[in-house]
Design an enzyme around this catalytic site. Structure first.
Site: not given
Ligand code: NOJ
Length: 730
Positions: A267
């Site tokens: 993530d």
């Molecule tokens: C953080 C989030 O937790 C995740 O769900 C998301 O896909 C990513 N950022 C990318 O934006």
């Protein structure tokens, strides 16, 4: 090198593997590490283009302008040594342009086809703009409404999230990832993120392996079996180990047990956040921990590009692992057809907001609304004069819900707009009274009284602005925010029938509001077409059929409360009200069982609950046998009759309880559901097959199996009611 050298369109695995091996054999370690790097678009500039030319970027996220996508692709394909195209990712969570109900809302449809159709529309609208990959579905089991990301989830139940998650993957990916209406799906967040302590986002979780395997992991496995080609790790540390450094999850379970052959992305900065977790000493350590744990691609924090080469030279990370990671990434690019055509056709007419897409979104909004209360007020009659009150009646931005980056609010059809357009002859007075959900200005409350006084019925649109749920938007108080409850009370004091329509990102604690509403239609943020869907439901053109994908608690202090809890050694029996407890009562006066003195042991509305304008009667439960052997399937039948004069849809639910196990088992578990249409007076026999797989769980020895013994079983309209039967497994 030109892309045409790689033009070998073929979906056969052998051909793909040959292609990937051939490419891999030409790659230097630097080229390989470049493929493992994903960057966010911070603007098209020389730094970015230089990195792409040098082969230091394998993927970008948040680049959405088709011309810019073509520019970076052209740079990757024509100006980098090996010409490997980029994979472009974007958070397309519940629609790209046409916005669908938030995932929690879609889950209320209990209809896999609805979520599949929604994902397909999103994929069509996004792929035609050059996006290849979405970071969805989110399969985090969510039992805490304070957590803002419950909005993105498919609810609290493992079985439901698994079935719907698989349908989302099918919708995004279709049968052929390379087609111009498919997106690669990304199941996230692996794993346990929804159990963050206190519902505070990014917080620690403490999920033991057995619970992990029985509750949190199965939806991921099901979505992967449905074909999901990528997976994202989560932010939380579970029992001290951050997910992006957890080789047990990523290597032992995901790769070895499940044979996942797609790729894993971290993530956003979840790798470098291992520094804040206190799990890595420095950025080099981060790269080592993540690479050894099994992360193929790093999202934005660039520790791989900075340190992997050094780590391989020092033999702290194996080249064999790196090769595998790059293989995984290249295979997905290949399957997306990017080696054949990495470009977006900018001349193609956009299908965004096409009538078909809008109608698909409208259907999803209809099936996602849940009727929680109806004391003979609904459906409304078109000749009633309506007072439309409240900040959510015309909230074109907020109605779309969280995680909307690309949807245009100007396409949103709010309830106000929908009434003006679709029910032209209905007479109404519109007074928002509050400008937005947090607005505390009560100056206009008197106007509400005037409007309601002149009307036959009041429809009050309350809820949450979209910004009050979603990532990093947790709340410790989940009552209707601001002075909305007071507004509802003022409306009720006028003596007219009151319909409360809620639009929110989570199950709010609305017990205190129920006495002031004669009917309640609950919509999780319903998206672009929420308005028409709501009026069609309120006027009875459509019949509500949504069921709660999550328990509605009475008080925030009851959280976590979910239907499939264990029985405990002392389940609640007699529950007095606080006032019934005598003063100076004995310590043991209440019988020493498990409940809250002030809010008992029951939720406000149970999982699976939802009313209809029809009335359904369940009868005739039949089991194919009262004993089955290991490996045999039990057939379960029941008859559902629509005993009203209104056609309607009912979600028939099958629950099971394994009475005694090698570990304590939940009091009920959903094991089947089906949505049926019944005309007025019509009966249907519903049939479920209860397979051994559905009875199996990870018991004391951590092996998955169905244990012999007695089971109870229910077929009913929600998790608290139903026809009861039983059988034994030998
Ligand atoms: C953080 C989030 O937790 C995740 O769900 C998301 O896909 C990513 N950022 C990318 O934006």
């Amino acid at each position: 090198m030109s892309v045409s050298l790689f033009s070998q369109k073929d979906n056969g695995t052998v051909k793909m593997e040959r292609f990937v091996e051939d490419l891999l054999s030409k790659m230097t370690l630097d080229d390989k590490i470049g493929q493992m790097n994903q960057l966010n678009l911070e603007g098209i500039n020389d730094t970015l283009l230089t990195k792409i030319k040098a082969g230091q970027i394998g993927s970008m996220l948040n680049i959405t302008d088709p011309k810019e996508i073509n520019l970076v692709q052209e740079t990757a394909v024509k100006d980098s040594r090996l010409g490997i195209p980029l994979i472009i990712g974007r958070d397309i969570i519940h629609g790209f342009k046409t916005i669908f109900p938030i995932p929690l809302g879609q889950a209320a449809s209990f209809n896999p086809q609805i979520v599949e159709d929604g994902a397909r529309v999103a994929a069509t609208e996004a792929r035609e703009r050059g996006i290849h990959w979405t970071f969805a579905p989110m399969l985090d089991i969510s039992r805490d409404a304070r957590w803002g990301r419950i909005a993105e989830s498919l609810g609290e139940d493992t079985y439901l999230a698994g079935k719907l998650g698989a349908a989302v993957v099918k919708g995004f990916q279709g049968n052929d990832l390379s087609s111009d209406n498919s997106l690669a799906a990304c199941v996230k967040h692996f794993v346990g993120y929804g159990a963050s302590e206190g519902g505070r986002d990014y917080n620690s979780t403490n999920i033991p392996e057995r619970l992990m395997r029985n509750v949190y992991l199965p939806p991921f496995r099901e979505a992967i079996e449905a074909g999901a080609v990528t997976l994202m790790t989560s932010f939380n540390d579970n029992d001290g180990i951050p997910s992006s450094g957890n080789s047990f999850l990523l290597k032992d379970i995901l790769r070895k047990e499940w044979q996942f052959d797609g790729f894993v992305v971290s993530d956003w900065a979840s790798m470098s956040e291992m520094l804040s977790h206190g799990y890595a000493v420095d950025r080099k350590d981060v790269a080592m921990l993540a690479a050894n744990a099994g992360i193929d691609m790093e999202m934005v924090s660039e520790t791989y590009v900075d340190y992997l080469k050094e780590l391989v030279t020092e033999k702290k990370v194996s080249l064999a692992d790196i090769d595998n990671y790059v293989r995984n990434i290249l295979k997905v690019k290949y399957r997306l057809g990017l080696f054949d055509n990495p470009y977006v056709d900018t001349s193609k007419v956009s299908t965004a907001y096409s009538e078909r897409h809008l109608q698909t979104a409208r259907r999803a909004a209809v099936e996602s609304a849940i009727l929680l209360k109806n004391e003979d007020v609904l459906p409304l009659h078109v000749n009633q004069k309506i007072a439309i009150i409240g900040p959510m009646a015309d909230a074109k931005h907020d109605q779309m819900g969280t995680w909307v980056f690309d949807g245009d609010k100007n396409y949103t059809v709010t309830p106000l707009k929908a009434l003006q357009r679709g029910y032209k002859n209905v007479s109404f007075i519109y007074e928002p009274i509050l400008n937005y959900s947090r607005d505390k200005n009560k100056t206009f409350f008197e106007k509400a009284k005037k409007a309601v006084g002149e009307a036959d019925v009041a429809v009050v649109f309350l809820g949450e602005e979209s910004i009050l749920s979603g990532e990093a938007h947790s709340l410790s108080n989940i009552n209707l925010i601001g002075v909305q409850s007071e507004l509802l009370q003022v409306v009720k004091s006028c003596g007219k029938p009151v319909v409360l329509v809620v639009m929110a990102g989570r199950p709010l604690t609305i017990e205190r509001d129920l006495p002031y509403a004669d009917a309640v239609l609950y919509n999780f943020h319903p998206g672009t077409m929420g308005g028409p869907a709501i009026w069609d439901l309120l006027f009875g053109k459509e019949n509500p059929s949504g069921k709660l994908p999550v328990t509605f608690v009475r008080e925030v202090g009851q959280i976590p409360m979910y239907y499939n809890h264990n029985n405990t050694g002392r389940p609640a029996q007699w529950i007095p009200t606080l006032d019934e407890i005598p003063t100076e009562a004995q310590q043991t006066s209440l019988g020493n069982t498990s409940f809250y003195l002030d809010s008992g042991d029951k939720p406000l509305f149970p999982f699976g609950y939802g009313l209809s304008y029809s009335k359904f009667k369940y009868s005739g439960l039949q089991l194919s046998s009262d004993k089955i052997k290991q490996g045999e399937t039990l057939m379960v039948k029941a008859t559902v009759k629509n005993v009203s004069n209104v056609d309607g849809d009912e979600v028939v639910q099958l629950y099971v309880r394994d009475l005694v196990g090698s570990i304590a088992r939940p009091v009920k578990e959903l094991k089947g559901f089906t949505k049926i249409h019944l005309k007025a007076g019509e009966s249907k026999q519903v049939e479920f097959q209860l397979t051994p797989e559905e009875l199996a769980f990870y018991g004391r020895d951590l092996q998955k199996k169905a244990e012999a013994g007695d089971f109870k079983l229910w077929v009913g309209p929600n998790s608290a009611e139903g026809l009861e039967g039983g059988f034994s497994l030998q």
